[in-house]
Design an enzyme around this catalytic site. Structure first.
Site, PDB file in Angstrom:
ATOM      1  N   ASN A  10     -67.345  12.701 -10.826  1.00 38.48           N
ATOM      2  CA  ASN A  10     -66.498  11.748 -10.629  1.00 38.48           C
ATOM      3  C   ASN A  10     -66.934  11.167  -9.518  1.00 38.48           C
ATOM      4  O   ASN A  10     -66.690  11.628  -8.455  1.00 38.48           O
ATOM      5  CB  ASN A  10     -65.094  12.410 -10.562  1.00 38.48           C
ATOM      6  CG  ASN A  10     -63.828  11.472 -10.191  1.00 38.48           C
ATOM      7  OD1 ASN A  10     -64.258  10.492  -9.986  1.00 38.48           O
ATOM      8  ND2 ASN A  10     -62.866  12.296  -9.861  1.00 38.48           N
ATOM      9  N   TRP A  11     -67.474   9.846  -9.345  1.00 46.03           N
ATOM     10  CA  TRP A  11     -67.736   9.069  -8.134  1.00 46.03           C
ATOM     11  C   TRP A  11     -66.777   8.632  -7.137  1.00 46.03           C
ATOM     12  O   TRP A  11     -66.845   8.206  -6.123  1.00 46.03           O
ATOM     13  CB  TRP A  11     -69.028   8.067  -8.299  1.00 46.03           C
ATOM     14  CG  TRP A  11     -70.189   8.774  -8.855  1.00 46.03           C
ATOM     15  CD1 TRP A  11     -70.601   9.860  -9.271  1.00 46.03           C
ATOM     16  CD2 TRP A  11     -71.261   7.940  -9.148  1.00 46.03           C
ATOM     17  NE1 TRP A  11     -71.918   9.899  -9.560  1.00 46.03           N
ATOM     18  CE2 TRP A  11     -72.523   8.928  -9.392  1.00 46.03           C
ATOM     19  CE3 TRP A  11     -71.604   6.636  -9.128  1.00 46.03           C
ATOM     20  CZ2 TRP A  11     -73.639   8.422  -9.420  1.00 46.03           C
ATOM     21  CZ3 TRP A  11     -72.664   5.937  -9.462  1.00 46.03           C
ATOM     22  CH2 TRP A  11     -74.026   6.983  -9.725  1.00 46.03           C
ATOM     23  N   LYS A  12     -65.450   8.625  -7.900  1.00 45.98           N
ATOM     24  CA  LYS A  12     -64.295   7.951  -7.147  1.00 45.98           C
ATOM     25  C   LYS A  12     -64.754   6.706  -6.489  1.00 45.98           C
ATOM     26  O   LYS A  12     -65.430   6.053  -7.203  1.00 45.98           O
ATOM     27  CB  LYS A  12     -64.090   9.237  -6.018  1.00 45.98           C
ATOM     28  CG  LYS A  12     -63.658  10.521  -6.435  1.00 45.98           C
ATOM     29  CD  LYS A  12     -63.123  11.484  -5.559  1.00 45.98           C
ATOM     30  CE  LYS A  12     -63.105  12.877  -6.404  1.00 45.98           C
ATOM     31  NZ  LYS A  12     -62.100  14.068  -5.568  1.00 45.98           N
ATOM     32  N   HIS A  93     -55.872  12.187 -12.610  1.00 47.08           N
ATOM     33  CA  HIS A  93     -56.213  12.773 -11.650  1.00 47.08           C
ATOM     34  C   HIS A  93     -55.242  12.818 -10.375  1.00 47.08           C
ATOM     35  O   HIS A  93     -54.494  12.051 -10.159  1.00 47.08           O
ATOM     36  CB  HIS A  93     -57.554  11.789 -10.940  1.00 47.08           C
ATOM     37  CG  HIS A  93     -58.286  12.573 -10.039  1.00 47.08           C
ATOM     38  ND1 HIS A  93     -57.910  12.822  -8.780  1.00 47.08           N
ATOM     39  CD2 HIS A  93     -59.459  13.446 -10.241  1.00 47.08           C
ATOM     40  CE1 HIS A  93     -58.882  13.559  -7.888  1.00 47.08           C
ATOM     41  NE2 HIS A  93     -59.786  13.870  -8.909  1.00 47.08           N
ATOM     42  N   GLU A  95     -55.552  12.360  -7.402  1.00 48.06           N
ATOM     43  CA  GLU A  95     -55.603  11.159  -6.424  1.00 48.06           C
ATOM     44  C   GLU A  95     -54.722   9.996  -6.927  1.00 48.06           C
ATOM     45  O   GLU A  95     -54.390   9.255  -6.057  1.00 48.06           O
ATOM     46  CB  GLU A  95     -56.787  11.116  -6.169  1.00 48.06           C
ATOM     47  CG  GLU A  95     -57.519  11.961  -4.995  1.00 48.06           C
ATOM     48  CD  GLU A  95     -59.238  12.193  -5.004  1.00 48.06           C
ATOM     49  OE1 GLU A  95     -59.908  11.298  -5.847  1.00 48.06           O
ATOM     50  OE2 GLU A  95     -59.424  12.973  -4.649  1.00 48.06           O
ATOM     51  N   GLU A 165     -57.708  21.228 -11.818  1.00 48.57           N
ATOM     52  CA  GLU A 165     -58.235  20.860 -10.466  1.00 48.57           C
ATOM     53  C   GLU A 165     -57.087  21.310  -9.494  1.00 48.57           C
ATOM     54  O   GLU A 165     -56.122  20.536  -9.380  1.00 48.57           O
ATOM     55  CB  GLU A 165     -58.704  19.564 -10.506  1.00 48.57           C
ATOM     56  CG  GLU A 165     -59.845  18.824 -11.087  1.00 48.57           C
ATOM     57  CD  GLU A 165     -60.390  17.740 -10.757  1.00 48.57           C
ATOM     58  OE1 GLU A 165     -61.638  17.944 -10.540  1.00 48.57           O
ATOM     59  OE2 GLU A 165     -60.022  16.963 -10.735  1.00 48.57           O
ATOM     60  N   GLY A 171     -62.164  18.635  -2.668  1.00 46.25           N
ATOM     61  CA  GLY A 171     -62.845  17.961  -1.322  1.00 46.25           C
ATOM     62  C   GLY A 171     -62.493  18.918  -0.144  1.00 46.25           C
ATOM     63  O   GLY A 171     -62.824  18.591   1.158  1.00 46.25           O
ATOM     64  N   SER A 211     -64.159  21.316  -5.489  1.00 41.89           N
ATOM     65  CA  SER A 211     -65.257  21.998  -4.551  1.00 41.89           C
ATOM     66  C   SER A 211     -66.324  22.879  -5.257  1.00 41.89           C
ATOM     67  O   SER A 211     -66.816  23.743  -4.629  1.00 41.89           O
ATOM     68  CB  SER A 211     -64.566  22.718  -3.316  1.00 41.89           C
ATOM     69  OG  SER A 211     -64.152  21.937  -2.592  1.00 41.89           O
ATOM     70  N   GLY A 232     -66.505  16.239  -7.790  1.00 47.52           N
ATOM     71  CA  GLY A 232     -66.628  15.029  -7.108  1.00 47.52           C
ATOM     72  C   GLY A 232     -67.642  14.591  -5.948  1.00 47.52           C
ATOM     73  O   GLY A 232     -68.941  14.347  -6.392  1.00 47.52           O
ATOM     74  N   GLY A 233     -67.581  15.312  -4.591  1.00 50.65           N
ATOM     75  CA  GLY A 233     -68.504  14.957  -3.700  1.00 50.65           C
ATOM     76  C   GLY A 233     -69.988  15.430  -4.126  1.00 50.65           C
ATOM     77  O   GLY A 233     -70.768  14.716  -3.793  1.00 50.65           O
TER      78      GLY A 233
HETATM   79  P1  PGA Z   1     -64.557  17.658  -5.238  1.00 52.29           P
HETATM   80  O1  PGA Z   1     -63.644  16.682  -6.100  1.00 52.29           O
HETATM   81  O2  PGA Z   1     -65.662  18.145  -6.315  1.00 52.29           O
HETATM   82  O3  PGA Z   1     -65.041  16.670  -4.296  1.00 52.29           O
HETATM   83  O4  PGA Z   1     -63.729  18.678  -4.778  1.00 52.29           O
HETATM   84  C1  PGA Z   1     -63.362  16.999  -7.393  1.00 52.29           C
HETATM   85  C2  PGA Z   1     -62.359  16.201  -8.088  1.00 52.29           C
HETATM   86  O5  PGA Z   1     -61.646  15.633  -7.673  1.00 52.29           O
HETATM   87  O6  PGA Z   1     -62.872  15.555  -9.265  1.00 52.29           O
END
Ligand code: PGA
Length: 254
Positions: A10-12, A93, A95, A165, A171, A211, A232-233
């Protein structure tokens, strides 16, 4: 239907065309890790370009509007994402829920619209830290799922993936214990079996997200009912992302 581990990046809100070289490198590596299903969800602006270059990986969107078309400035429908090359969409998600006030009810209309447009859905759920401290995390997550899923889905084993999640793990570098992940995934599995029946409910993959890194991927992915990871990251470079995919495939190229 595939029971291979599913590793989704997930590149956000990250990535300009300069990131296409990472997408190419991910795709090349994915051709060697056939035991694992690898996918990325870049921002809308890169869906078409990644789709054109990718031979192995599926490309997805990170959200969609519940409607098909019309006067919704700045929005993108599931039909448009599919037209650009998306095969799936991440919905609900945390966010989106936090930054855009998305309710479970809105997420459900998006799930319906996405499935109707032929996209597969990765539906996210996860509790805030205070719910876990109060011991109400499981109730919170199952309630999210109950309200965010349509009454019926055809072939949910093929079309639907759940991503658990915990918000406090996204993150932050913090993760739940393996026992806590196992307990939540078992509860989600029981919910899916009750909703969709033994066979289809057993086939829906449940990803863990929050994470996930190359260093912790192997142990997290070995937990029962963890069918993959939403990353994500650590999905922003081919190197770290594909080390997670490698861990998912027992560390073997093939
Ligand atoms: P993260 O994000 O791996 O940076 O914790 C995961 C996500 O929000 O899908």
């Amino acid at each position: 239907m595939s029971l291979r581990p599913y590793i989704v990046g997930n590149w956000k809100m990250n990535g300009t065309r300069a990131m296409l070289s990472e997408a190419r490198a991910i795709d090349r590596a994915a051709q060697r890790y056939m035991k694992v299903e690898v996918a990325v969800a870049p921002p809308y602006t890169l869906i078409h370009a990644v789709h054109r270059e990718a031979e192995q990986i599926a490309v997805g969107a990170q959200d969609c509007h519940p409607g098909v078309e019309g006067a919704h400035t700045g929005d993108i429908s599931a039909v448009m994402a599919a037209d650009a090359g998306a095969k799936f969409v991440i919905l609900g998600h945390s966010e989106r829920r936090q930054d855009h006030g998305e309710s479970n009810e809105l997420v459900r209309t998006k799930v319906e619209s996405a499935l109707g447009a032929g996209l597969n859905v990765i539906l996210c759920c996860g509790e805030p830290e205070e719910k876990r401290e109060e011991g109400k995390h499981e109730k919170f997550v199952l309630n999210q799922l109950r309200l965010s899923l349509p009454e019926e889905i055809e072939e949910p084993g093929d079309r639907l993936t759940i991503a658990y999640e915990p918000i406090w793990a996204i993150g932050t570098g913090r993760t739940p214990t393996l026992n806590d992940i196992a307990a939540m995934h078992a509860s989600i599995r029981a919910f899916l079996v009750e909703k969709f029946g033994e066979e289809q409910g057993g086939l829906v993959r449940i990803l863990y997200g929050g994470s996930v890194k190359p260093e912790n991927a192997r142990e997290i992915l070995s937990v029962e009912n963890v069918g993959g990871a939403l990353v994500g990251g650590a999905s922003l470079t081919a190197d770290s992302f594909m080390n997670i995919a490698l861990a998912a495939g027992d560390g073997e190229d093939q």
